[in-house]
Design an enzyme around this catalytic site. Sequence first.
Site, PDB file in Angstrom:
ATOM      1  CG  HIS A 108      -1.602   1.200   1.420  1.00  0.00           C
ATOM      2  ND1 HIS A 108      -2.975   1.463   1.021  1.00  0.00           N
ATOM      3  CD2 HIS A 108      -0.991   2.287   1.679  1.00  0.00           C
ATOM      4  CE1 HIS A 108      -3.348   1.970   0.991  1.00  0.00           C
ATOM      5  NE2 HIS A 108      -2.754   2.924   1.660  1.00  0.00           N
ATOM      6  CD  GLU A 109       1.548   3.654   3.808  1.00  0.00           C
ATOM      7  OE1 GLU A 109       1.607   4.780   3.168  1.00  0.00           O
ATOM      8  OE2 GLU A 109       0.672   3.483   4.413  1.00  0.00           O
ATOM      9  CG  HIS A 138      -7.494   8.392   9.537  1.00  0.00           C
ATOM     10  ND1 HIS A 138      -6.837   7.747  10.998  1.00  0.00           N
ATOM     11  CD2 HIS A 138      -7.125   8.169   8.941  1.00  0.00           C
ATOM     12  CE1 HIS A 138      -6.311   6.308  10.456  1.00  0.00           C
ATOM     13  NE2 HIS A 138      -5.975   6.807   8.952  1.00  0.00           N
ATOM     14  CB  ILE A 139     -11.635  13.034  11.124  1.00  0.00           C
ATOM     15  CG1 ILE A 139     -12.378  12.116  12.519  1.00  0.00           C
ATOM     16  CG2 ILE A 139     -11.728  11.704  10.325  1.00  0.00           C
ATOM     17  CD1 ILE A 139     -13.671  12.485  12.978  1.00  0.00           C
ATOM     18  CG  PHE A 140     -11.190  14.971  15.875  1.00  0.00           C
ATOM     19  CD1 PHE A 140     -12.069  15.810  14.843  1.00  0.00           C
ATOM     20  CD2 PHE A 140     -11.701  13.441  16.220  1.00  0.00           C
ATOM     21  CE1 PHE A 140     -13.215  15.468  15.795  1.00  0.00           C
ATOM     22  CE2 PHE A 140     -13.365  13.104  16.507  1.00  0.00           C
ATOM     23  CZ  PHE A 140     -13.774  14.344  16.035  1.00  0.00           C
ATOM     24  CB  ALA A 141      -4.810  14.697  14.917  1.00  0.00           C
ATOM     25  N   GLY A 142      -5.475  14.527  11.417  1.00  0.00           N
ATOM     26  CA  GLY A 142      -4.696  14.392   9.939  1.00  0.00           C
ATOM     27  C   GLY A 142      -5.692  14.486   8.841  1.00  0.00           C
ATOM     28  N   GLY A 143      -5.391  14.684   8.008  1.00  0.00           N
ATOM     29  CA  GLY A 143      -6.008  15.504   6.854  1.00  0.00           C
ATOM     30  C   GLY A 143      -7.584  14.538   6.047  1.00  0.00           C
ATOM     31  CE1 TYR A 144      -8.280   9.761   4.860  1.00  0.00           C
ATOM     32  CE2 TYR A 144      -6.045   9.783   5.938  1.00  0.00           C
ATOM     33  CZ  TYR A 144      -6.375   9.687   4.565  1.00  0.00           C
ATOM     34  OH  TYR A 144      -6.069   8.847   4.184  1.00  0.00           O
TER      35      TYR A 144
END
Length: 701
Positions: A483-484, A615-621
């Site tokens: 994946h990466e 993901h949604i509070f400290a990442g770009g999602y």
Amino acid sequence: MASEDSLSSNPLLQNFEFPPFDVVDAHHVRPGIRALLHQLESELEQLEKTVEPSWPKLVEPLEKIIDRLTVVWAMINHLKAVKDTPELRAAIEEVQPEKVKFQLRLGQSKPIYNAFKSIRESPDWDTLIEARQRLVEAQIKEAVLSGIALQDDKREEFNKIEQELEKLSHKFSENVLDATKKFEKLITDKKEIEGLPPSALGLFAQAAVSKGNENATADAGPWLITLDAPSYLPVMQHAKNRALREEVYRAYLSRASSGDLDNTAIIDQILKLRLEKAKLLGYSNYAEVSMATKMATVETADELLEKLRSASWAPAVQDIEDLKSFAKDQGAAEADSLTHWDITFWSERLRESKYDINEEELRPYFSLPKVMDGLFGLAKTLFGIDVAPADGVAPVWNSDVRFYCIKDSSGNPTAYFYFDPYSRPSEKRGGAWMDEVFSRSRVMAQKGSSVRLPVAQMVCNQTPPVGDKPSLMTFREVETVFHEFGHALQHMLTKEDEGLVAGIRNIEWDAVELPSQFMENWCYHRDTLMSIAKHYQTGESLPENVYKKLLAARTFRAGSLSLRQLKFATVDLELHTKYVPGGTESIYDVDQRVSMKTQVIPPLPEDRFLCSFSHIFAGGYAAGYYSYKWAEVLSADAFSAFEDAGLDDIKAVKETGQRFRNTILALGGGKAPLKVFVEFRGREPSPEPLLRHNGLLVASA
């Protein structure tokens, strides 16, 4: 200001061919970043005085400013992620607001914005190549979204919000990290950890040694359980001790939800500020702001999630029934009341009985060196590239880090990447990710070369080698590396020379996972899998019947796994569309409400998973988690092009691979992703292949 001589030797301010990861230290951060910002500030003022709506007078000097900041900031942020220290944290935290302030100043520069608008409105617009048009339009859109069109007082308010959001998301992830670290359970009685595989016991003993129990061994203990994924997952999958599973599950689920590490108020504040920001920009909610730079709209994202949810629900209900009757057959006391800390355990048992696959017994077949050889072999077949070790060419941050060079068919280097594979819980954050170190760029080329080559980094968190054994991987970890590497390939194989739209830059967020998820499909391709699955001691290949079972197991509990992702995606959209901060419904009420439709077993009333939903509070999602599913549709459909061509027809596979390379991997952010997809696939994307790969087509028909 720091003294001149200390600045002249500050590694952050040097011209470097590769970042000096080995020498950058916390004490370089404050003086280095401040000096850099000071310098960029004056370059920006200079640009604003001399700007004209042309490439040499606008885009090139702008790219130099953006690039310099991106590269240096990425360097220290990367070190914080892989080599965290309290000193580095504190230093970054202190200069963060100054960096955000400069970015806002840059993003809200009227002269630059007006120059881009002049290019957009000029009669020559149609003569610009598509990549340049995309670049101009992206800059205009970005400026609007960063508040350029706001009146002064509104703009000040907007900037305050941006600063505050940046601070809050940092605090959020620090709380998650600290809360994860805080839980430690030392076990001395072997009966309590019955069922756990030797690999996990070895890891627990190693953890105990690092915490001062220097005589701990895998066989005799003591064993230290933590909430890091390599420790948490084996407990949930294999511990026969139901009380232990419950304790660890509850601890995991309540991370960062109490005491001085409580993220509840932080989440509320983040959602409140995001909504205010959206309103300032003239949108009705934050999801609309998020969708402004994506392929999807709120409606089309909702529609896809619902289509996938209805196809997944009945199979997920069936999954639970299957588990119950299996647990009953095994004489489990809890069979009729299976709950959250039982599901993973019994799923593992059912999978073992159904497919006779034990993740642990597969590990010896997946040793990291073999897996990487197979991955690089696949890349050569599909894309005609060679991956060569280049250790020693660039400085690294840890002795385990590998460095590679990618060469084209004529043997010329086209890119480089770092690979940091092992988990280091004391200093490295969990998860796996790919990031850019340098993007491909004509403007940033060093003297004597026509283009700066892209450099990527791949970071994973797999089990380190123990003693003289190599790192032995689970199949999931194999998929993660593929994946990466897919992300890295899109960054590294770009043919785009405009640095601001090269590689993964300026690709709509919901299309970004296409190449990464596409690469995961190859883990199930027989020849690819057989080339990597060799026993690390005997060299024998994975038995054919085991491969067949792996293939069959791919759709095992597909409905449940699909629902899990759909729950995350739906709760994310819900919090960023309908949720009213400070209203009658709490964030946890929203989570419970969404779960009624997306979880067969309702969550515990005290479920606080949102407090660690980085993901949604400290990442770009934020208002973007649906992107995983959106991109899965694209990637499954892209892979189906290879299926249509015939996976065993090597000539067809190579031709299709070349087409994939020349479109999806080469065009970067220089062309709209839908156009790129159609250019590769010959038509618009369809969700059918995804449902088919997951064995959910029958259910939805």
